[in-house]
Write a protein that holds these residues in place. Structure first.
Motif, short mmCIF file in Angstrom:
data_model
loop_
_atom_site.label_atom_id
_atom_site.label_comp_id
_atom_site.label_asym_id
_atom_site.label_seq_id
_atom_site.Cartn_x
_atom_site.Cartn_y
_atom_site.Cartn_z
N ALA A 156 0.70 -1.45 0.01
CA ALA A 156 -0.12 -0.15 0.20
C ALA A 156 0.88 1.17 -0.05
CB ALA A 156 -1.22 -0.11 1.19
N GLY A 157 1.88 1.27 0.83
CA GLY A 157 2.82 2.39 0.87
C GLY A 157 3.69 2.69 -0.51
N ASP A 159 2.37 1.57 -3.45
CA ASP A 159 1.58 1.97 -4.72
C ASP A 159 1.26 3.56 -4.43
OD1 ASP A 159 1.37 -0.54 -5.38
OD2 ASP A 159 -0.53 -0.98 -4.30
N GLN A 160 1.12 4.06 -3.12
CA GLN A 160 0.86 5.39 -2.97
C GLN A 160 2.22 6.18 -3.46
OE1 GLN A 160 0.11 6.36 1.13
NE2 GLN A 160 -0.76 8.49 0.73
N GLN A 161 3.43 5.80 -2.97
CA GLN A 161 4.65 6.62 -3.49
C GLN A 161 4.87 6.41 -4.92
OE1 GLN A 161 7.87 5.42 -0.95
NE2 GLN A 161 9.35 7.09 -1.53
N PRO A 163 2.92 5.27 -7.77
CA PRO A 163 1.57 4.75 -8.56
C PRO A 163 1.95 4.24 -9.68
CG PRO A 163 1.55 7.02 -8.45
CD PRO A 163 3.01 6.61 -7.67
#
Length: 790
Positions: A156-157, A159-161, A163
């Motif tokens: 999740a981290g 994917d956020q950083q 994308p």
């Protein structure tokens, strides 16, 4: 010089003194390097005499010991007198010697080694079955859960950083970051995994931390065992002096079925253990009972295999049964399946024990004991007759072989039948076993049970008939998963696969014995039989469709051919009893397994004995060949062969441990809490109606009566409950429930007596159950009874 001296190796470490020192002083050569030195030696001197370890890799005759005290060649004496004060800092101890007499150790092992050999598979049998107790599968669940959770957070981290990063690159970053987290938080993650595993475990444990029963039937035996412990009989009450179950076929109840051996055994086993451990619970002791008698089954297989192929054959046979999947799957639970294996093995062992006896009294006594246990077996399982039929068939075929092989002598003098020891003993065993079994079966279960032994084999083809015999109600056994029809490949895989099954077939052939030793022809015959059995698997792999009857004939051909050759040569020196018994056992149980996969359990003992016989005999022949022809020392050749043969057990052992560790109770907290809620929030005379599968749970945990269950599944109640669960008409469902709860199948029985027609009785009853219920005196309201044509 004496030749023996040439073969001695004497190493005097006194000559290798001060090797790493700079002194160059030499000492005089000593002639008696093998004798203990009388002069005081320094502490750093070590003298080892190798003179007593001679010809280790040779198989020639023993050489005499060259020491002053005559000793055996296989004794190894180590003189520790020269190695002083190594572990002591005190004063110098004079004359202390520690001497190991390896000769006595070897003699001890020769005398009692069989105990240690037998203990290995016995202990392993216990170990495998205890795996399920700690629910190890939850540990794997916990690891997967924690690891996936951590990786999900990392992903999740990322994917956020990042994308727009490709998934393959993201996966690589996740793995790299996960390794960092593991290295930095190893202890915390381990604690989290442990806590998660305990949480999963608690779902399959009661409030005291005890694992729930793992299957359906154990609850059936548990309730009866509890009744026996509490008031001495399995029933809820006594009716006409007989135990009566008020919880089955509610509201009528029924007399307890007579196959209560497992419940009585469980109750008395619990009482015996409870004497030594007062805090023990009945459910726990039932687990220990199955583990204990599974171990005894392994021991009996060891003893039978030992009769065929010595200690090695017994060990391999016992080890195979300990990990055999078909046997393991039925002995992880406190069910009565263990008796289906234990009694036939015990009876077979008694039968095998009579083979080498010459004392008529001993033969008669052991045979009578076999008849007693066959009678006792009727109390444990209704299919008891299969071992009785196998043994009688074995005796009959062996008798026919001996008669035809000695036909010329018998033709000249009919008294030869009684004069020949083998024929006379066989007649004695056959007659005495038949009549003793008849007496004990009649004593324990009645004459009807004994006569059923002759028609019992005919019941297998009709076990899954859609309609029960004698009426038109459906046969609910068609819905029992373990009675589904099996396939040849499925049966073979359930006991270990094609390769292991092939080895067991060789064991059937190699079980033929001869008092004066095996002839060269027998080796050629064994090789030909191996090729014949191998041809079957080759044809199967090539796509040839061979029917079940083709397989059964294929198995029997080598055995029957060998008997035919002996008869043709008029050679009665062979003993075919065990080979005939194993082949009949394997063939018959394969056929039974085709009709119901649960009967693969019956195949496991014969398969294990035959498998052990094959490996045991192969080991003996190969060891003899390596020793005599290749001059390899027996200890070396034996060790290599044992290690190679043990490799065969790698996959079965892994599979057994995995299967036991993956076993989960069918009852969990959701079930348990729901049934306890029913117990606490319903009247004592409440009746639970469901499909038969869970009836034993309701009786044992909810403590309530049931419409029908796993032992009354073939009653007409199955028809009505099935209709109840399938109907979309609420009025009809209520009518069926009212009929069942008020009298079970009595309404149908009353109608059937008037017309003797099943179809008409059911049609009338379907109309009657739709009538509105009116208390006495209020019949004028609603639909009138007169509207139903009777």
């Amino acid at each position: 010089m004496d030749s023996n001296e040439d073969e001695e190796i004497s190493i005097d470490f006194g000559k290798i003194k001060n090797f790493f020192k700079k002194e160059g002083r030499k000492e005089k050569r000593t002639e008696e390097s093998s004798e203990p030195q009388k002069e005081k030696t320094e502490d750093d001197e070590l003298t080892i005499d190798f003179g007593k370890i001679k010809k280790f890799f040779k198989s020639e005759e023993k050489a005499e010991d060259t020491a002053k005290e005559g000793g055996r060649e296989d004794e190894i004496a180590i003189d520790f007198g020269k190695i002083k004060k190594i572990f002591s800092s005190g004063e110098e101890t004079k004359g202390e010697e520690l001497q190991i007499d390896w000769g006595k150790a070897i003699d001890f092992f020769k005398r009692y080694g069989i105990v240690f050999i037998a203990l290995i598979p016995l202990i392993f049998s216990i170990y495998v079955r205890m795996q399920a107790e700690s629910l190890p599968i939850t540990d794997r669940w916990a690891v997967d859960s924690v690891v996936n959770n951590i990786k999900s957070q990392i992903r999740a981290g990322i994917d956020q950083q990042y994308p727009n990063l490709p998934d393959a690159n993201k996966d690589a970053l996740v793995d790299a970051e996960f390794q960092k987290v593991i290295s930095q938080n190893n202890n915390q993650i381990d604690e989290q995994i442990k806590a998660t595993s305990n949480y999963f475990k608690s779902f399959f444990q009661d409030e005291s931390g005890k694992r729930y029963m793992p299957d359906i039937d154990p609850y059936y035996w548990f309730r009866y065992s509890k009744n026996i412990v509490e008031h001495g009989h399995p029933g809820d009450i006594l009716k006409d002096g007989r135990p009566f179950d008020t919880y089955q076929l509610a509201p009528l109840g029924r007399f307890v079925f007579p196959d209560m051996f497992h419940s009585y055994a469980s109750a008395y086993f619990y009482k015996a253990l409870h004497f030594f451990k007062p805090g023990l619970e009945l459910m726990d002791s039932m687990f220990y009972l199955v583990i204990f008698f599974s171990m005894l089954c392994v021991l009996l297989v060891f003893l039978i295999g030992r009769k065929i192929a010595g200690n090695t054959g017994g060990f391999f046979a016992a080890a195979m049964l300990a990990v055999n999947g078909a046997f393991l799957s039925r002995t992880l639970h406190p069910d009565n399946d263990v008796w289906v294996v234990f009694f036939p093995l015990l009876i077979t062992w008694l039968f095998v024990s009579t083979i080498e006896l010459r004392n008529t009294l001993k033969i008669a006594l052991i045979t009578a004991i076999a008849g007693f246990f066959t009678g006792l077996f009727t109390l444990a399982w209704s299919g008891w007759w299969y071992i009785f039929d196998f043994l009688l068939a074995t005796i009959g075929l062996t008798f026919a072989y001996l008669v035809f092989a000695n036909f010329n002598e018998i033709k000249r003098n009919a008294r030869y039948i009684l004069a020949d020891t083998s024929l006379r003993n066989l007649i004695l065993i056959g007659l005495l076993y038949f009549f003793s079994t008849a007496v004990f079966v009649a004593l324990f279960s009645g004459w009807g049970a004994f006569w059923g032994s002759f028609i019992g084999p005919l019941s297998f083809p009709s076990i899954k008939a859609p309609v029960s015999a004698g009426d038109l109600f459906p046969n609910v056994l068609t819905t029992v998963a373990e009675l589904n029809e099996g396939s040849i490949d499925g049966i073979i895989n359930s006991i270990g696969g094609k390769f292991l099954f092939f080895i067991s077939l060789l064991g059937v052939v190699l079980s033929v014995s001869r008092a004066d030793g095996i002839k060269k022809f027998d080796f050629a015959y064994s090789i030909a039989a191996a090729m014949f059995y191998g041809l079957y698997f080759l044809l199967k792999n090539l796509g040839f469709d061979i029917s079940i009857f083709g397989l059964l004939i294929w198995i029997m051909v080598p055995v029957l051919a060998r008997i035919g050759i002996s008869v043709y040569k008029k050679d009665s020196s062979y003993d075919f009893k065990l080979s005939i018994l194993l082949s009949l056992w394997i063939v018959s149980t394969i056929f039974a397994s085709i009709k119901g996969i649960r009967f693969t359990l019956l195949l496991a003992p014969a398969f294990s004995v035959a498998f052990g016989a094959a490996l045991g005999k192969s080991y003996s022949y190969a060891s003899m060949l390596l020793t005599k022809e290749f001059k390899i020392h027996k200890a070396v050749s034996s060790s290599i062969l044992i290690v190679l043969l043990l490799l065969v057990y790698v996959n079965p052992t892994r599979g057994a441990i995995s299967a036991a560790g993956s076993d989960l109770p069918i009852i969990n907290d959701a079930w348990y809490n729901a049934l306890i809620a029913i117990n606490q929030n319903s009247s004592e005379n409440a009746i639970i109606t469901s499909w038969w599968d869970f009836g034993h749970h309701f009786k044992a945990i909810a403590d309530r009566r049931v419409t029908f269950d796993g032992t009354t599944q073939t009653t007409p109640a199955a028809h009505w409950v099935g209709k109840l669960l399938m109907t979309s008409d609420e009025r009809q469902a209520m009518g069926i429930l009212r009929m069942l709860d008020c009298g079970s199948n009595r309404a149908f029985n009353a109608l059937y007596k008037t017309n003797n027609d099943t179809h008409l009785s059911i049609k009338l009853l379907n109309d009657i159950i739709l009538l509105d219920y009116h208390p006495l005196g209020q019949r004028g309201r609603g639909k009138k009874a007169g509207s139903v044509k009777i």
